[in-house]
Design a protein around this motif. Structure first.
Motif, PDB file in Angstrom:
ATOM      1  N   ASP A  68      35.730  30.536  17.622  1.00  0.00           N
ATOM      2  CA  ASP A  68      34.775  30.275  18.499  1.00  0.00           C
ATOM      3  C   ASP A  68      33.510  30.324  18.000  1.00  0.00           C
ATOM      4  OD1 ASP A  68      36.173  29.945  21.050  1.00  0.00           O
ATOM      5  OD2 ASP A  68      36.528  32.220  21.093  1.00  0.00           O
ATOM      6  N   SER A 121      28.202  32.051  24.759  1.00  0.00           N
ATOM      7  CA  SER A 121      27.738  30.703  24.730  1.00  0.00           C
ATOM      8  C   SER A 121      27.303  30.160  25.812  1.00  0.00           C
ATOM      9  CB  SER A 121      28.883  29.717  23.915  1.00  0.00           C
ATOM     10  OG  SER A 121      28.301  28.485  23.955  1.00  0.00           O
ATOM     11  N   GLY A 175      29.810  27.669  17.825  1.00  0.00           N
ATOM     12  CA  GLY A 175      28.393  27.974  18.297  1.00  0.00           C
ATOM     13  C   GLY A 175      28.526  29.275  18.940  1.00  0.00           C
ATOM     14  N   TYR A 176      29.361  30.045  19.247  1.00  0.00           N
ATOM     15  CA  TYR A 176      29.225  31.300  19.869  1.00  0.00           C
ATOM     16  C   TYR A 176      28.702  32.259  19.003  1.00  0.00           C
ATOM     17  CZ  TYR A 176      32.474  30.084  23.778  1.00  0.00           C
ATOM     18  OH  TYR A 176      33.212  29.598  24.876  1.00  0.00           O
ATOM     19  N   SER A 177      27.635  32.987  19.830  1.00  0.00           N
ATOM     20  CA  SER A 177      27.012  34.376  19.178  1.00  0.00           C
ATOM     21  C   SER A 177      27.939  35.357  19.166  1.00  0.00           C
ATOM     22  CB  SER A 177      25.698  34.388  19.555  1.00  0.00           C
ATOM     23  OG  SER A 177      25.903  34.949  20.976  1.00  0.00           O
TER      24      SER A 177
END
Length: 90
Positions: free
Chosen positions: A10, A41, A14-16
């Motif tokens: 994940d 996200s 691009g998930y923080s």
């Protein structure tokens, strides 16, 4: 190590990621220790907890996941698990 394994894909999409320590005292008095992670996200939010208890080369590892789809219902089940789980090493 387990948190990285569970969240790496994940994060690569691009998930923080926000990580913090997790500790929960079981009904048996033992403490499950690990990490709690929130991946975000946009409107999608995923909550992971990875924790363990026991000794060297023995014990229990558990992973929980909550997402935005069924958060309330899933949280009730996870809380029931955490509030009733007991580890008896024999």
């Amino acid at each position: 190590m387990m948190v990285k394994e569970v969240t790496d894909e994940d994060v690569s999409f691009g998930y923080s990621k926000v990580e913090k320590p997790f500790e929960h005292k079981l009904v048996s008095g033992q403490k499950a220790i690990g990490k709690s992670v929130v991946l975000t996200s946009g409107a999608d939010v995923q909550h992971y907890t990875v924790a363990a208890l026991g000794g060297k080369s023995e014990g229990v590892i558990f992973i929980t996941m909550l997402n935005t789809e069924h958060k309330t219902e899933d949280d009730k089940i996870i809380q029931l698990f955490l509030n009733t789980f007991s580890y008896n090493r024999n």
